[in-house]
Design an enzyme around this catalytic site. Structure first.
Site, PDB file in Angstrom:
ATOM      1  N   CYS A   6      28.994  36.213  32.302  1.00  0.00           N
ATOM      2  CA  CYS A   6      28.318  35.192  31.484  1.00  0.00           C
ATOM      3  C   CYS A   6      28.565  35.485  30.011  1.00  0.00           C
ATOM      4  O   CYS A   6      28.833  34.574  29.220  1.00  0.00           O
ATOM      5  CB  CYS A   6      26.823  35.160  31.771  1.00  0.00           C
ATOM      6  N   ASP A  29      42.801  40.588  33.594  1.00  0.00           N
ATOM      7  CA  ASP A  29      41.979  41.687  34.097  1.00  0.00           C
ATOM      8  C   ASP A  29      42.180  42.915  33.218  1.00  0.00           C
ATOM      9  O   ASP A  29      43.311  43.197  32.805  1.00  0.00           O
ATOM     10  CB  ASP A  29      42.361  41.992  35.549  1.00  0.00           C
ATOM     11  N   HIS A  45      26.288  30.560  36.068  1.00  0.00           N
ATOM     12  CA  HIS A  45      26.087  31.788  36.826  1.00  0.00           C
ATOM     13  C   HIS A  45      25.819  31.468  38.292  1.00  0.00           C
ATOM     14  O   HIS A  45      24.841  30.820  38.622  1.00  0.00           O
ATOM     15  CB  HIS A  45      24.931  32.605  36.249  1.00  0.00           C
ATOM     16  N   ASN A  85      35.905  38.943  46.023  1.00  0.00           N
ATOM     17  CA  ASN A  85      35.111  40.006  46.617  1.00  0.00           C
ATOM     18  C   ASN A  85      33.671  39.522  46.673  1.00  0.00           C
ATOM     19  O   ASN A  85      33.126  39.075  45.663  1.00  0.00           O
ATOM     20  CB  ASN A  85      35.204  41.285  45.780  1.00  0.00           C
ATOM     21  N   HIS A  96      28.710  37.953  39.694  1.00  0.00           N
ATOM     22  CA  HIS A  96      29.012  36.609  39.187  1.00  0.00           C
ATOM     23  C   HIS A  96      30.293  36.216  39.909  1.00  0.00           C
ATOM     24  O   HIS A  96      31.297  36.932  39.814  1.00  0.00           O
ATOM     25  CB  HIS A  96      29.229  36.655  37.672  1.00  0.00           C
ATOM     26  N   HIS A  98      33.764  35.192  41.045  1.00  0.00           N
ATOM     27  CA  HIS A  98      35.022  35.161  40.302  1.00  0.00           C
ATOM     28  C   HIS A  98      36.174  35.324  41.289  1.00  0.00           C
ATOM     29  O   HIS A  98      35.996  35.811  42.401  1.00  0.00           O
ATOM     30  CB  HIS A  98      35.070  36.246  39.221  1.00  0.00           C
ATOM     31  N   HIS A 100      40.180  36.642  41.581  1.00  0.00           N
ATOM     32  CA  HIS A 100      41.320  37.370  41.037  1.00  0.00           C
ATOM     33  C   HIS A 100      42.591  36.658  41.475  1.00  0.00           C
ATOM     34  O   HIS A 100      42.701  36.261  42.632  1.00  0.00           O
ATOM     35  CB  HIS A 100      41.374  38.800  41.595  1.00  0.00           C
TER      36      HIS A 100
END
Length: 112
Positions: A6, A29, A45, A85, A96, A98, A100
């Site tokens: 956030c 990353d 969020h 994940n 949060h 996300h 990859h």
């Protein structure tokens, strides 16, 4: 709220931003596992994949439509991996949601 992603989305914490729109931010990353490794993070969020609802369908669709566009812009030509994940046993370290995106190298299975 004390959420790392956030704060990145609000630009309270710097990131190597590669994309921003009204719904998401995408940034490189900080510990890349491939020559191209970026994250896509919604600005709202949502704790994890387990927490998405029907109301989030447009947001999740937006993210998955954006992934190939950004992969192409970053020169990923021979395929890529998308990873989410979920929860502690799934390896989620930031609460949060996300995604990859990793590319520019051959991926092994299972991921290690």
């Amino acid at each position: 709220m004390d959420c790392l992603f956030c704060k990145i989305a609000e630009k309270e914490i710097p990131s190597d931003l590669i994309h921003e729109d009204e719904f998401v931010v995408a940034f490189k990353d900080i510990n890349p596992q491939a020559p191209v490794h970026f994250l896509i993070v919604p600005k709202i969020h949502i704790k994890s994949l387990d927490q998405i609802s029907k109301e989030d369908n447009a947001l999740i669709s937006h993210i998955f439509n954006l992934i190939p566009k950004l992969a192409n812009e970053l020169g990923i030509e021979n395929g890529y991996r998308v990873v989410n994940n979920c929860g502690p046993d799934g390896g989620q370290t930031v609460d949060h949601i996300h995604f990859h995106v990793l590319g520019k190298r051959e991926m092994l299975w299972p991921p290690g």
